[in-house]
Design a protein around this motif. Sequence first.
Motif, short mmCIF file in Angstrom:
data_model
loop_
_atom_site.label_atom_id
_atom_site.label_comp_id
_atom_site.label_asym_id
_atom_site.label_seq_id
_atom_site.Cartn_x
_atom_site.Cartn_y
_atom_site.Cartn_z
N SER A 211 5.71 -4.98 -12.09
CA SER A 211 6.62 -5.86 -11.46
C SER A 211 8.03 -5.80 -11.94
O SER A 211 7.98 -5.28 -13.43
CB SER A 211 5.79 -7.20 -11.45
OG SER A 211 5.87 -7.60 -12.84
N CYS B 61 8.23 -7.73 -15.79
CA CYS B 61 6.99 -7.29 -16.68
C CYS B 61 7.53 -7.23 -17.91
O CYS B 61 6.74 -7.35 -18.59
CB CYS B 61 6.49 -5.94 -16.20
SG CYS B 61 7.50 -4.30 -16.55
N ARG C 105 12.59 -1.76 -8.01
CA ARG C 105 11.06 -1.53 -7.73
C ARG C 105 10.46 -0.48 -7.92
O ARG C 105 9.24 -0.45 -7.76
CB ARG C 105 11.12 -2.04 -6.54
CG ARG C 105 11.77 -3.55 -6.16
CD ARG C 105 11.92 -4.05 -4.57
NE ARG C 105 10.50 -3.54 -3.93
CZ ARG C 105 10.72 -2.80 -2.92
NH1 ARG C 105 11.67 -2.16 -2.53
NH2 ARG C 105 9.41 -2.62 -2.36
N PRO D 68 7.90 1.61 -9.73
CA PRO D 68 7.09 1.36 -10.91
C PRO D 68 7.09 2.08 -11.98
O PRO D 68 6.36 1.77 -13.06
CB PRO D 68 5.56 1.46 -9.90
CG PRO D 68 5.85 2.52 -8.83
CD PRO D 68 7.11 2.52 -8.42
N ASP E 297 2.07 -0.18 -7.29
CA ASP E 297 3.31 -0.71 -7.11
C ASP E 297 3.04 -2.46 -6.97
O ASP E 297 1.95 -2.92 -7.30
CB ASP E 297 3.99 -0.54 -5.71
CG ASP E 297 2.80 -0.93 -4.66
OD1 ASP E 297 2.10 -1.94 -4.66
OD2 ASP E 297 3.08 -0.53 -3.31
N GLU E 298 4.25 -3.28 -6.79
CA GLU E 298 3.98 -4.65 -6.86
C GLU E 298 2.86 -5.48 -6.12
O GLU E 298 2.39 -6.46 -6.29
CB GLU E 298 5.37 -5.34 -6.53
CG GLU E 298 6.54 -4.88 -7.49
CD GLU E 298 7.94 -5.40 -7.01
OE1 GLU E 298 8.46 -6.08 -7.90
OE2 GLU E 298 8.24 -4.72 -5.91
#
Length: 274
Positions: free
Chosen positions: A95, A98, A122, A124, A192-193
């Motif tokens: 995220s 993070c 975004r 990762p 991913d998110e």
Amino acid sequence: MLLAEHLIAAVDDLRLADRPVMLHTSLRSFGTTLDGGADTLLDALLKRRCTVMAPAFTEPQFGLPAPVDMRPARNGLDHAAPPSETALSEGAAYSVDCGLINPHLGVLPAVLIGRVGAVRGRHPLNSFAAVGPQAAELVGAQSPDDVYGPVRELADRDGAILLVGVGLNRMTALHLAEQRSGRRLFRRWARDEDGEVRMVEVGSCSEGFPQLEPVLRPLARTAVVGASRWRAYPVRRVLSAATAAIAADQDITRCPDAGCLLCRDAIAGGPVAP
């Protein structure tokens, strides 16, 4: 001890005011104490209305082993090798908040992502982060499927790359030149998110990039702060010159390690679909 005014003078000498800047830094290169550390360097650029962008990678922390049905050939990987000891649990999803960063990137990116107003991409594994007036536009160009969008955006906005006491092996933008020369980017895996495992594109080995020095040297403006040598490059011209040089001689980026899988497979053209 070096003070903020020494850094601001260098920013002015390099004509970086009002421009977005991709920053790669070694604070140790100053050879003496920098009053305020990484924050002082960031502030020197921000006071000249620069937007500061830096790699904020979380590879290998969020990296996952390659799924058995998603293993393209010529992908710079030894699938029999053990996983990295710094990888997190396979259930961990990246995220933007993070707070993690690959420690090998140095102090400054870790400070940057903690700044009020900082924006983080975004992707990762290979996110970029930025702070300043154009931060949202630069970082907004990145997605999990477009790792180097921020570098293209930087070039489109007449941005610069600033190397502070480091060499071309730290110039992340050159991975985009590799791609433009005809190479396919490597594939890696992460959550991913949304928590979904997905395949994403990442760059290759950069230890051979100093061999591009004769091509890029004429593009650099230089300054010295303490013992630190600063070099500022116009991104658009760097990408054009490096792309042409790699396309003409793919072997030019080969690193000194004769057994480097990343260099071997990148120079051959990158991954082949399974």
